[in-house]
Design a protein around this motif. Sequence first.
Motif, mmCIF file in Angstrom:
data_model
loop_
_atom_site.group_PDB
_atom_site.id
_atom_site.type_symbol
_atom_site.label_atom_id
_atom_site.label_comp_id
_atom_site.label_asym_id
_atom_site.label_seq_id
_atom_site.Cartn_x
_atom_site.Cartn_y
_atom_site.Cartn_z
ATOM 1 N N THR A 1 0.753 -1.236 -0.044
ATOM 2 C CA THR A 1 -0.007 -0.002 0.249
ATOM 3 C C THR A 1 0.911 1.398 0.135
ATOM 4 O OG1 THR A 1 0.152 -0.041 2.273
ATOM 5 C CG2 THR A 1 -1.979 -1.200 1.263
ATOM 6 N N GLY A 2 2.154 1.028 -0.045
ATOM 7 C CA GLY A 2 3.067 2.203 -0.205
ATOM 8 C C GLY A 2 4.529 1.767 0.044
ATOM 9 N N VAL A 3 5.488 2.629 -0.636
ATOM 10 C CA VAL A 3 6.732 2.164 -0.383
ATOM 11 C C VAL A 3 7.734 3.409 0.346
ATOM 12 C CG1 VAL A 3 8.838 1.206 -1.636
ATOM 13 C CG2 VAL A 3 6.462 0.599 -2.385
ATOM 14 N N SER A 4 8.524 3.222 1.049
ATOM 15 C CA SER A 4 9.380 4.174 1.621
ATOM 16 C C SER A 4 10.930 3.574 1.367
ATOM 17 C CB SER A 4 9.157 4.358 3.128
ATOM 18 O OG SER A 4 7.994 4.837 3.101
ATOM 19 N N VAL A 5 11.725 4.403 1.131
ATOM 20 C CA VAL A 5 13.048 4.167 1.278
ATOM 21 C C VAL A 5 13.762 4.391 2.750
ATOM 22 C CG1 VAL A 5 15.506 5.181 0.440
ATOM 23 C CG2 VAL A 5 13.728 4.709 -1.287
ATOM 24 N N VAL A 6 14.580 3.507 3.239
ATOM 25 C CA VAL A 6 15.006 3.463 4.251
ATOM 26 C C VAL A 6 16.387 2.954 4.539
ATOM 27 C CG1 VAL A 6 14.441 2.833 6.818
ATOM 28 C CG2 VAL A 6 12.641 2.760 5.089
ATOM 29 N N LEU A 63 10.165 8.811 -8.139
ATOM 30 C CA LEU A 63 9.465 7.308 -7.956
ATOM 31 C C LEU A 63 8.343 7.505 -6.838
ATOM 32 C CD1 LEU A 63 13.172 5.958 -7.328
ATOM 33 C CD2 LEU A 63 11.492 5.634 -9.315
ATOM 34 N N PRO A 64 7.465 6.583 -7.018
ATOM 35 C CA PRO A 64 6.243 6.682 -6.075
ATOM 36 C C PRO A 64 6.555 5.985 -4.599
ATOM 37 C CG PRO A 64 6.266 4.836 -7.525
ATOM 38 C CD PRO A 64 7.381 5.435 -7.840
ATOM 39 N N LEU A 65 7.093 7.149 -3.967
ATOM 40 C CA LEU A 65 7.628 6.932 -2.761
ATOM 41 C C LEU A 65 6.699 7.697 -1.786
ATOM 42 C CD1 LEU A 65 11.632 7.138 -3.322
ATOM 43 C CD2 LEU A 65 10.181 5.148 -2.746
ATOM 44 N N GLU A 66 6.718 7.004 -0.402
ATOM 45 C CA GLU A 66 5.833 7.889 0.630
ATOM 46 C C GLU A 66 6.843 8.844 1.361
ATOM 47 O OE1 GLU A 66 1.791 5.393 1.463
ATOM 48 O OE2 GLU A 66 3.721 4.851 2.686
ATOM 49 N N HIS A 67 7.900 8.023 1.959
ATOM 50 C CA HIS A 67 8.993 8.817 2.661
ATOM 51 C C HIS A 67 10.223 8.206 2.282
ATOM 52 C CE1 HIS A 67 5.656 9.691 5.662
ATOM 53 N NE2 HIS A 67 5.297 8.457 5.702
ATOM 54 N N ILE A 68 11.410 8.888 2.551
ATOM 55 C CA ILE A 68 12.652 8.612 2.441
ATOM 56 C C ILE A 68 13.286 8.846 3.753
ATOM 57 C CG2 ILE A 68 15.063 9.119 1.369
ATOM 58 C CD1 ILE A 68 13.444 10.086 -1.262
ATOM 59 N N VAL A 69 13.914 7.982 4.553
ATOM 60 C CA VAL A 69 14.234 8.219 5.972
ATOM 61 C C VAL A 69 15.570 7.617 5.815
ATOM 62 C CG1 VAL A 69 14.366 7.491 8.251
ATOM 63 C CG2 VAL A 69 12.033 7.885 6.835
ATOM 64 N N VAL A 70 16.485 8.626 5.908
ATOM 65 C CA VAL A 70 17.965 8.091 5.579
ATOM 66 C C VAL A 70 18.873 8.784 6.565
ATOM 67 C CG1 VAL A 70 17.987 7.532 3.120
ATOM 68 C CG2 VAL A 70 18.094 9.905 4.014
ATOM 69 N N MET A 71 19.885 7.907 7.189
ATOM 70 C CA MET A 71 21.164 8.481 7.931
ATOM 71 C C MET A 71 22.253 9.092 6.979
ATOM 72 S SD MET A 71 22.715 7.929 11.027
ATOM 73 C CE MET A 71 22.625 6.128 11.276
ATOM 74 N N LYS A 115 14.159 12.522 7.690
ATOM 75 C CA LYS A 115 12.756 11.977 7.220
ATOM 76 C C LYS A 115 12.121 13.242 6.161
ATOM 77 C CE LYS A 115 8.160 10.522 8.392
ATOM 78 N NZ LYS A 115 7.267 10.081 9.681
ATOM 79 N N LEU A 116 12.151 12.555 4.855
ATOM 80 C CA LEU A 116 11.682 13.359 3.743
ATOM 81 C C LEU A 116 10.505 12.782 3.379
ATOM 82 C CD1 LEU A 116 15.040 13.610 1.329
ATOM 83 C CD2 LEU A 116 14.265 15.270 3.373
ATOM 84 N N SER A 117 9.079 13.402 3.544
ATOM 85 C CA SER A 117 8.176 13.065 3.066
ATOM 86 C C SER A 117 7.643 13.900 1.723
ATOM 87 C CB SER A 117 6.960 13.654 4.075
ATOM 88 O OG SER A 117 7.157 12.765 5.397
ATOM 89 N N LEU A 118 7.390 12.671 0.863
ATOM 90 C CA LEU A 118 7.194 13.120 -0.510
ATOM 91 C C LEU A 118 5.966 14.045 -0.697
ATOM 92 C CD1 LEU A 118 9.249 12.422 -3.185
ATOM 93 C CD2 LEU A 118 9.457 11.180 -0.820
ATOM 94 N N ARG A 119 6.109 15.028 -1.307
ATOM 95 C CA ARG A 119 4.932 16.119 -1.789
ATOM 96 C C ARG A 119 3.989 15.415 -2.877
ATOM 97 N NH1 ARG A 119 5.645 21.066 0.901
ATOM 98 N NH2 ARG A 119 7.835 21.445 1.111
ATOM 99 N N SER A 120 2.789 15.637 -2.670
ATOM 100 C CA SER A 120 1.979 14.921 -3.803
ATOM 101 C C SER A 120 2.141 16.135 -5.219
ATOM 102 C CB SER A 120 0.376 14.968 -3.428
ATOM 103 O OG SER A 120 0.208 16.093 -2.694
ATOM 104 N N ALA A 121 2.750 17.153 -4.712
ATOM 105 C CA ALA A 121 2.612 18.137 -5.710
ATOM 106 C C ALA A 121 3.549 19.149 -5.153
ATOM 107 C CB ALA A 121 1.179 19.117 -6.090
ATOM 108 N N PRO A 122 4.270 19.810 -6.168
ATOM 109 C CA PRO A 122 5.268 20.985 -5.604
ATOM 110 C C PRO A 122 4.722 22.121 -5.017
ATOM 111 C CG PRO A 122 6.104 20.316 -7.795
ATOM 112 C CD PRO A 122 4.518 19.700 -7.484
ATOM 113 N N PRO A 123 5.419 22.725 -3.860
ATOM 114 C CA PRO A 123 4.859 23.732 -3.153
ATOM 115 C C PRO A 123 4.509 25.012 -3.944
ATOM 116 C CG PRO A 123 6.857 23.657 -2.385
ATOM 117 C CD PRO A 123 6.606 22.335 -3.545
ATOM 118 N N VAL A 124 5.312 25.167 -5.281
ATOM 119 C CA VAL A 124 5.180 26.242 -6.046
ATOM 120 C C VAL A 124 5.085 25.842 -7.420
ATOM 121 C CG1 VAL A 124 6.995 27.970 -4.735
ATOM 122 C CG2 VAL A 124 7.660 26.331 -6.209
#
Length: 303
Positions: A128-133, A153-161, A215-224
């Motif tokens: 139901t959703g994919v995140s990069v960790v 890429l259809p990602l929900e979150h990118i959580v990275v060290m 933690k980078l939460s992907l936006r559904s559309a750019p803010p501008v």
Amino acid sequence: MSKQVGQDAALQVATPKRTKEIIARHGFSFKKSLGQNFLIDQNILDKIVAAAELNKTKGALEIGPGIGALTQKLADAAKVVTAVEIDNRLIPILSEVLEGQSHVEVVHGDVLKLDLRALMERRYADTTGVSVVANLPYYVTTPILMKLLEERLPLEHIVVMIQKEVAERMAARPGGKTYGSLSVAVQYYCEPELVCTVPHTVFIPQPNVDSAVIKLSLRSAPPVQVSDEAFFFRVVQGSFAQRRKTLSNNLGALVGKEHREALQQLLSGCGVDPGRRGETLSLEEFARISEALLESGLVAQIN
Ligand code: SAM
């Protein structure tokens, strides 16, 4: 019987003792050139996994599993896990550590060269959703993150060290010393949040720098809204070309000397003082300037 990794703390590789035992038994030697610093702290791993908001319907994509410290935790938390590792010497170790985990696949390859969209279509259709960790290799942090973002890429979150200083630049707001073109690029695609800072003592071998989890939460559309993204990013980069210089000077280099006056008028028309520096501008202001410059024809369009 398959190993229930998550249920047996003794089998977790992220302890100094187990990590040392595994690398000694396999005769593994660390390659600095591949950014190999393995995590040996269960609490930090738990914080990374918690930030990714996984559950048994979700997929996780790990970049650089090493000997599988984080992979084990992801296997417990997610429905499907794919781990991409460049170093073929780690593949047999990962097979051993992840034995019996049929929902985990290790892919041997360079993440920068892989067709990640095809990999995602193949692996995560039933999630139901994919995140990069990941605990990323620091020598290629920015190229990896920009690949994930620019390929949309259809990602929900990118959580990275990543390196702490790079995490701070990604999350920086206008007006700060660390705000720059990387902040604008990341914030165009995502909402960044610093999860925690991490001392260099929780790795084998210890890196020279401190780290942070972002933690980078992907936006559904750019803010501008911009009509030409490549042009927008060229304007942003141009605005930060020399940090101590004003917008008028930095963008002046893009439009040429003969158009300096027209540039000053254009900036004023956008409600931006030409004497300001790039580091004070919001995404909205960059977008306004980019659209006006595009319309004016002062900077040739990028194809
Ligand atoms: N995830 C493990 C951990 O937390 O202990 C290891 C993290 S270590 C910082 C980075 C890992 O990325 C190493 O295993 C390294 O071999 C791998 N790596 C480096 N460059 C890579 C690339 N271009 N593609 C895939 N993996 C890469």
